[in-house]
Motif scaffolding. Structure first.
Motif, PDB file in Angstrom:
ATOM      1  N   GLY A  57       0.834  -1.201   0.000  1.00 16.41           N
ATOM      2  CA  GLY A  57       0.000   0.000   0.000  1.00 16.41           C
ATOM      3  C   GLY A  57       0.862   1.242   0.000  1.00 16.41           C
ATOM      4  O   GLY A  57       2.080   1.166   0.208  1.00 16.41           O
ATOM      5  N   PRO A  58       0.245   2.397  -0.237  1.00 16.71           N
ATOM      6  CA  PRO A  58       1.005   3.652  -0.245  1.00 16.71           C
ATOM      7  C   PRO A  58       1.445   4.073   1.153  1.00 16.71           C
ATOM      8  O   PRO A  58       1.070   3.444   2.152  1.00 16.71           O
ATOM      9  N   SER A  59       2.211   5.136   1.199  1.00 16.43           N
ATOM     10  CA  SER A  59       2.765   5.642   2.456  1.00 16.43           C
ATOM     11  C   SER A  59       1.669   6.111   3.415  1.00 16.43           C
ATOM     12  O   SER A  59       0.706   6.752   3.002  1.00 16.43           O
ATOM     13  N   GLY A  60       1.832   5.770   4.680  1.00 13.59           N
ATOM     14  CA  GLY A  60       0.925   6.276   5.709  1.00 13.59           C
ATOM     15  C   GLY A  60      -0.373   5.506   5.847  1.00 13.59           C
ATOM     16  O   GLY A  60      -1.273   5.920   6.577  1.00 13.59           O
ATOM     17  N   THR A  61      -0.471   4.378   5.179  1.00 10.64           N
ATOM     18  CA  THR A  61      -1.712   3.596   5.288  1.00 10.64           C
ATOM     19  C   THR A  61      -1.680   2.683   6.519  1.00 10.64           C
ATOM     20  O   THR A  61      -2.688   2.083   6.873  1.00 10.64           O
ATOM     21  N   GLY A  62      -0.514   2.564   7.147  1.00  9.84           N
ATOM     22  CA  GLY A  62      -0.403   1.761   8.361  1.00  9.84           C
ATOM     23  C   GLY A  62       0.315   0.438   8.156  1.00  9.84           C
ATOM     24  O   GLY A  62       0.255  -0.452   9.015  1.00  9.84           O
ATOM     25  N   LYS A  63       1.044   0.299   7.068  1.00  9.54           N
ATOM     26  CA  LYS A  63       1.706  -0.985   6.768  1.00  9.54           C
ATOM     27  C   LYS A  63       2.674  -1.410   7.879  1.00  9.54           C
ATOM     28  O   LYS A  63       2.611  -2.535   8.362  1.00  9.54           O
ATOM     29  N   SER A  64       3.584  -0.506   8.246  1.00  5.51           N
ATOM     30  CA  SER A  64       4.619  -0.884   9.231  1.00  5.51           C
ATOM     31  C   SER A  64       3.998  -1.181  10.583  1.00  5.51           C
ATOM     32  O   SER A  64       4.287  -2.231  11.184  1.00  5.51           O
ATOM     33  N   SER A  65       3.142  -0.280  11.071  1.00 10.82           N
ATOM     34  CA  SER A  65       2.546  -0.480  12.396  1.00 10.82           C
ATOM     35  C   SER A  65       1.738  -1.770  12.420  1.00 10.82           C
ATOM     36  O   SER A  65       1.836  -2.566  13.364  1.00 10.82           O
ATOM     37  N   THR A  66       0.952  -1.987  11.385  1.00 12.89           N
ATOM     38  CA  THR A  66       0.106  -3.182  11.344  1.00 12.89           C
ATOM     39  C   THR A  66       0.954  -4.442  11.220  1.00 12.89           C
ATOM     40  O   THR A  66       0.747  -5.412  11.961  1.00 12.89           O
ATOM     41  N   ALA A 203      -2.227  13.471   7.712  1.00 14.75           N
ATOM     42  CA  ALA A 203      -2.423  13.819   9.131  1.00 14.75           C
ATOM     43  C   ALA A 203      -1.602  12.873  10.013  1.00 14.75           C
ATOM     44  O   ALA A 203      -0.957  13.301  10.979  1.00 14.75           O
ATOM     45  N   ARG A 204      -1.598  11.589   9.669  1.00 11.39           N
ATOM     46  CA  ARG A 204      -0.812  10.615  10.451  1.00 11.39           C
ATOM     47  C   ARG A 204       0.677  10.941  10.359  1.00 11.39           C
ATOM     48  O   ARG A 204       1.379  10.950  11.370  1.00 11.39           O
ATOM     49  N   ARG A 205       1.145  11.212   9.153  1.00 11.81           N
ATOM     50  CA  ARG A 205       2.577  11.484   8.961  1.00 11.81           C
ATOM     51  C   ARG A 205       2.993  12.792   9.637  1.00 11.81           C
ATOM     52  O   ARG A 205       4.038  12.865  10.271  1.00 11.81           O
ATOM     53  N   SER A 206       2.160  13.844   9.506  1.00 10.26           N
ATOM     54  CA  SER A 206       2.600  15.112  10.098  1.00 10.26           C
ATOM     55  C   SER A 206       2.536  15.020  11.617  1.00 10.26           C
ATOM     56  O   SER A 206       3.297  15.690  12.312  1.00 10.26           O
ATOM     57  N   ASP A 246      -9.479  -0.452   3.572  1.00 10.05           N
ATOM     58  CA  ASP A 246      -9.444   1.012   3.644  1.00 10.05           C
ATOM     59  C   ASP A 246      -9.383   1.407   5.115  1.00 10.05           C
ATOM     60  O   ASP A 246     -10.337   1.196   5.871  1.00 10.05           O
ATOM     61  N   THR A 247      -8.240   1.965   5.523  1.00  7.15           N
ATOM     62  CA  THR A 247      -8.015   2.232   6.960  1.00  7.15           C
ATOM     63  C   THR A 247      -8.396   3.653   7.359  1.00  7.15           C
ATOM     64  O   THR A 247      -8.186   4.040   8.505  1.00  7.15           O
ATOM     65  N   THR A 248      -8.981   4.422   6.421  1.00 12.48           N
ATOM     66  CA  THR A 248      -9.245   5.844   6.704  1.00 12.48           C
ATOM     67  C   THR A 248      -9.997   6.029   8.019  1.00 12.48           C
ATOM     68  O   THR A 248      -9.643   6.888   8.830  1.00 12.48           O
ATOM     69  N   THR A 251      -9.341   2.501  13.466  1.00 12.80           N
ATOM     70  CA  THR A 251      -8.204   2.718  14.360  1.00 12.80           C
ATOM     71  C   THR A 251      -7.141   1.683  13.997  1.00 12.80           C
ATOM     72  O   THR A 251      -7.439   0.662  13.364  1.00 12.80           O
ATOM     73  N   LEU A 252      -5.921   1.951  14.446  1.00 10.07           N
ATOM     74  CA  LEU A 252      -4.843   0.997  14.198  1.00 10.07           C
ATOM     75  C   LEU A 252      -5.199  -0.361  14.813  1.00 10.07           C
ATOM     76  O   LEU A 252      -4.968  -1.415  14.206  1.00 10.07           O
ATOM     77  N   THR A 253      -5.778  -0.341  16.003  1.00 11.77           N
ATOM     78  CA  THR A 253      -6.165  -1.594  16.674  1.00 11.77           C
ATOM     79  C   THR A 253      -7.155  -2.380  15.819  1.00 11.77           C
ATOM     80  O   THR A 253      -7.051  -3.609  15.691  1.00 11.77           O
TER      81      THR A 253
END
Ligand SMILES: Nc1ncnc2c1ncn2[C@@H]1O[C@H](COP(=O)(O)OP(=O)(O)O)[C@@H](O)[C@H]1O
Ligand SMILES: Nc1ccn([C@H]2C[C@H](O)[C@@H](COP(=O)(O)OP(=O)(O)O)O2)c(=O)n1
Length: 270
Positions: A57-66, A203-206, A246-248, A251-253
């Motif tokens: 997925g693109p940047s900031g979608t939550g790939k690393s955290s998930t 918003a997540r990245r900033s 779609d994670t928009t 929550t990350l959880t």
């Protein structure tokens, strides 16, 4: 390495299944063609087998955290392929290679030795023995990584490395990036494609960058997505058989729970 837990395995209820494979911002997984939210219900636990999970997925979608959380929860290894492309970019910058010149990059693509530590609780990345986890996150590398990772010689080298790491993961692995489901591991047991609106991602990245300007962050993200999606070799793309989440509005959880459920469903079906 720890064995995967043999605890409760859950699977999506029949009501959550459908021909489509899109999960939107709901509290439990559901599919494109389903109106009712899905439910998780216990099923028989089978013997745990190695499982390969591709998360793109693109940047900031939550790939690393998930990916880290899912791997830690399930006792799997974890590989951040973006960190590898960032590491080779760092090496190019440090060694004065002209980033605008693909043939100069190609000529030295085989030189740096990149080593990734795959413990999801403590992922590491070194280049020729130097810990580069900090420097690879800097603005300079971020602004140059798309150009370096578009060079075919860089991609073939890093792809080979990624495949060998995945093949040696005893209990299985969660591999995150841009082309894992399409190119690196096309036979992965489960493919997830994370998305989110550009606004949510910025918003997540900033937030991470301690109040960086939202508009500038959004523009940079959109520009990098465009470069990563339009390159000739192995662009950022959703595999045909990937589940899109779609994670928009999740929550990350919720995203982690959704992916864990999908992995366990796959495992139970093995
Ligand atoms: N669903 C979510 N809701 C809110 N914040 C999130 C969500 N997923 C990830 N984040 C946060 O967004 C930031 C970017 O997430 P990250 O996992 O690094 O994304 P990626 O690897 O896709 O670039 C991190 O600070 C993370 O905690
Ligand atoms: N499998 C991959 C992973 C990353 N890349 C490239 C393209 C991305 O813009 C950069 C950086 O990836 P990274 O996952 O670290 O980026 P973000 O954390 O999502 O901002 O690397 C790639 O080309 N292929």
């Amino acid at each position: 390495m720890a064995r995967p837990p043999r605890g409760r395995i859950v699977r999506l209820s029949e009501g959550s299944r459908g021909a489509g494979n899109l999960v939107r911002g709901v509290s439990a997984p559901r599919t494109h063609h389903s109106t009712a939210p899905g439910r998780c219900s216990p099923v028989e636990n089978g013997a745990a087998q190695p499982v390969i999970v591709a998360i793109d997925g693109p940047s900031g979608t939550g790939k690393s955290s998930t990916s880290k959380a899912v791997a830690a929860q399930l006792g799997l290894s974890y590989l951040d392929t973006g960190a590898q492309y960032r590491a080779i970019t760092w090496w190019m910058v440090t060694n004065g290679i002209d980033i605008q010149d693909p043939s100069a990059i190609a000529a030295v693509a085989g030189k740096p030795e990149i080593v990734s530590g795959t413990d999801p609780k403590d992922p590491t990345i070194t280049v020729d023995g130097t810990d580069v986890a900090g420097p690879i996150r800097g603005q300079d590398v971020t602004s140059k990584v798309s150009a370096v990772s578009a060079v075919p010689e860089v991609r073939s080298r890093i792809t080979e490395l990624q495949r060998s790491i995945a093949a040696s993961a005893v209990t299985g692995i969660v591999v995150e990036g841009r082309d894992i489901g399409t190119t690196v591991l096309p036979d992965a047991d489960l493919k997830i494609f994370l998305t989110a609106s550009a606004e949510a991602r910025a918003a997540r990245r900033s937030g991470e960058l301690k109040g960086a300007d939202l508009h500038t962050t959004r523009e940079a993200l959109v520009q990098r997505d465009a470069a990563d999606s339009s390159r000739k070799t192995s662009p950022l793309a959703k595999a045909g058989d990937a589940v899109e989440v779609d994670t928009t509005e999740l929550t990350l959880t919720q995203v982690i729970e959704c992916v864990v459920t999908l992995v366990e469903e796959k495992r139970a079906g093995k």
